[in-house]
Design a protein around this motif. Structure first.
Motif: not given
Length: 378
Positions: A134-148
């Motif tokens: 389960h990937l919990r994505c903290e949205l206010p972060n520059a790298d979140t989408a790319s890390t996901f």
């Protein structure tokens, strides 16, 4: 394998009788006692489907048992897995946080190590429960989408949640609660907290909306269950519905829970909230949502044993809509259906023999034996 002299908790009723398993599947149910010499005698205890856990960060406790202590991955995973299975949980979504707001913490440092350990141990057949991601994505972060996008390709990701823990958002609409929580968590003084709050607010304004849209679209395209997190208003719930969320994780108000439920999202609350009698952060009590009939799924969150305890307590509470069959569905069939796992979650012919034998003891159910696909694992 035959299990007899048990009270089987089915989807709509409790039946005293026996159950037969072949090749890891339930092949027959009976309302009579078996006389077969090798039948397992349940001594009148309850037999229920293996529990399905959608959101637990329990693994982190074993990877970092004390501050600045990193424990070997294999040992940490084995201890975590043992605790899950002894709590009756046979399917686990291990929650991995990415884009975490405090880059001085241990979550980011352990991210890849935890993910690799979960995937490797499952592939090698080392786990007694079945573990997914389960990937919990903290949205206010520059790298979140790319890390996901990187991590979603590395393992069996079954759910993705969209989180925003900035002041004025979801869990922290009350900014004073935000300051109290994070000053205590990170030991910040007033000046440090003001700086931290300003940084997180700026990051949210810059990254949250774009990350929310990108990650939600990616999850939809991959057929991964999508969850909102800490929705607090009707507007939040409608936004989550529009994004294609299947689950409303831990809504903080009755209004948000009702709106989510009406929009077709499964409302999930923490089992510790039931056991403790309320939210540790001052938000809506799960029992209150139960009284409104808008509670669909329970999650153990940070305390694995709470999952079965909460279901049993919920079934014995006055003035709600849940008997024992319905309460057990909240920790088995409902989460399984949410993930599209049609092979488990209930005691019925053709389903996997993921089973828990538990006896009533001191107003809770004490787990005695656990089977996964017909093999005894506890």
């Amino acid at each position: 394998m035959i299990i007899t002299n048990v009270k089987m908790i089915l989807e709509q009723e409790i039946v005293n009788g026996s159950l037969e398993v072949r090749e890891g599947r339930i092949v027959a149910l009976s309302d009579t006692q078996s006389r077969h010499s090798s039948a397992i005698n349940g001594q009148g205890a309850y037999l229920l489907p293996g529990l399905v856990e959608l959101h637990t960060d329990n693994l982190e406790k074993f990877f970092t048992p004390r501050p600045k202590v990193n424990w070997p991955g294999g040992s940490a995973m084995a201890s975590h897995d043992a605790l899950m299975i002894s709590s009756g949980i046979t399917t686990v979504l291990d929650a991995i946080a990415l884009g975490y707001i405090n880059d001085q913490g241990t979550r980011l440092a352990n991210l890849e190590r935890m993910l690799n350990t979960i995937v490797s141990s499952q592939q090698r057949g080392l786990n007694r429960a079945e573990h997914m991601l389960h990937l919990r994505c903290e949205l206010p972060n520059a790298d979140t989408a790319s890390t996901f996008e990187t991590l979603v390709e590395q393992g069996p990701v079954a759910m993705v949640s969209l989180m925003d823990h900035t002041p004025g958002q979801r869990q922290f609409i009350d900014s004073e609660k935000y300051r109290t929580y994070y000053m205590g968590k990170y030991g910040l003084n007033e000046a440090e907290m003001a700086k931290f709050e300003a940084e997180q607010t700026a990051a949210s304004e810059k990254w949250s909306d774009a990350n929310r849209q990108q990650i939600a679209q990616s999850a939809r395209q991959r057929g991964i269950a999508l969850a909102s997190h800490d929705d607090a208003t009707v507007e939040h719930a409608l936004e989550s519905s529009a994004l294609g969320c299947a689950v409303a994780e831990f809504p903080t108000t009755v209004a948000a829970a009702k709106a989510s439920h009406e929009a077709g999202l499964k409302v999930m609350m923490g089992a510790p909230n039931i056991v403790r009698g309320g939210s540790h952060s001052g938000n809506v009590a799960a029992a209150e949502l139960a009284r409104h009939g808008v509670l669909d799924i329970l999650s153990s969150d940070y305390y694995p044993a709470s999952l079965l305890d909460a279901a049993y307590q919920l079934a014995n509470m006055p003035d709600n809509h849940y008997d024992l069959c319905q309460a057990i569905k909240m920790v088995s069939l409902s989460p399984a259906q949410t993930l599209g796992l049609t092979d488990r979650g209930s005691i019925s012919e053709g389903k996997r023999a993921d089973l828990v034998l538990a006896a009533a003891c001191d107003e809770r159910l004490q787990v005695q034996q656990v089977w996964r696909q017909g093999e005894r694992v506890f």
